[in-house]
Design a protein around this motif. Sequence first.
Motif, PDB file in Angstrom:
ATOM      1  N   PHE A  70       0.812  -1.221   0.000  1.00 19.35           N
ATOM      2  CA  PHE A  70       0.000   0.000   0.000  1.00 19.35           C
ATOM      3  C   PHE A  70       0.850   1.278   0.000  1.00 19.35           C
ATOM      4  O   PHE A  70       0.320   2.384   0.100  1.00 19.35           O
ATOM      5  N   THR A  71       2.158   1.129  -0.120  1.00 21.74           N
ATOM      6  CA  THR A  71       3.052   2.281  -0.064  1.00 21.74           C
ATOM      7  C   THR A  71       2.754   3.301  -1.160  1.00 21.74           C
ATOM      8  O   THR A  71       2.632   4.503  -0.876  1.00 21.74           O
ATOM      9  N   ASN A  72       2.647   2.862  -2.396  1.00 25.46           N
ATOM     10  CA  ASN A  72       2.374   3.812  -3.484  1.00 25.46           C
ATOM     11  C   ASN A  72       1.038   4.507  -3.290  1.00 25.46           C
ATOM     12  O   ASN A  72       0.912   5.710  -3.573  1.00 25.46           O
ATOM     13  N   ALA A  73       0.040   3.781  -2.808  1.00 30.85           N
ATOM     14  CA  ALA A  73      -1.265   4.400  -2.549  1.00 30.85           C
ATOM     15  C   ALA A  73      -1.131   5.499  -1.501  1.00 30.85           C
ATOM     16  O   ALA A  73      -1.724   6.574  -1.636  1.00 30.85           O
ATOM     17  N   ALA A  74      -0.358   5.245  -0.469  1.00 34.66           N
ATOM     18  CA  ALA A  74      -0.169   6.256   0.582  1.00 34.66           C
ATOM     19  C   ALA A  74       0.515   7.494   0.025  1.00 34.66           C
ATOM     20  O   ALA A  74       0.087   8.624   0.280  1.00 34.66           O
ATOM     21  N   ILE A  75       1.573   7.280  -0.733  1.00 30.48           N
ATOM     22  CA  ILE A  75       2.313   8.414  -1.297  1.00 30.48           C
ATOM     23  C   ILE A  75       1.395   9.263  -2.178  1.00 30.48           C
ATOM     24  O   ILE A  75       1.363  10.487  -2.056  1.00 30.48           O
ATOM     25  N   HIS A  76       0.635   8.627  -3.027  1.00 32.04           N
ATOM     26  CA  HIS A  76      -0.248   9.360  -3.937  1.00 32.04           C
ATOM     27  C   HIS A  76      -1.400  10.044  -3.192  1.00 32.04           C
ATOM     28  O   HIS A  76      -1.755  11.184  -3.505  1.00 32.04           O
TER      29      HIS A  76
END
Length: 73
Positions: free
Chosen positions: A22-28
Amino acid sequence: MHDTVEFEKRGIPATVILTGVFTNAAIHQFRARGLEGHPFIELPHPVSNLTAEQMRELTLRYVDEIARQLTSR
């Protein structure tokens, strides 16, 4: 992420604890909501199959970082 953004906008320190997928989702989502670069805690994925003892050990591994993120701003 939404709750963290709302807390931060009200001056209440908050962080997100997630697993690596879920890292990319958090960043975005942080970027889209005006909190680009907001810190979060990334746990190894998956955690759903961990025993209670393994989850306790994992929690203890990250507790200092969680406290640092909540008190350093």
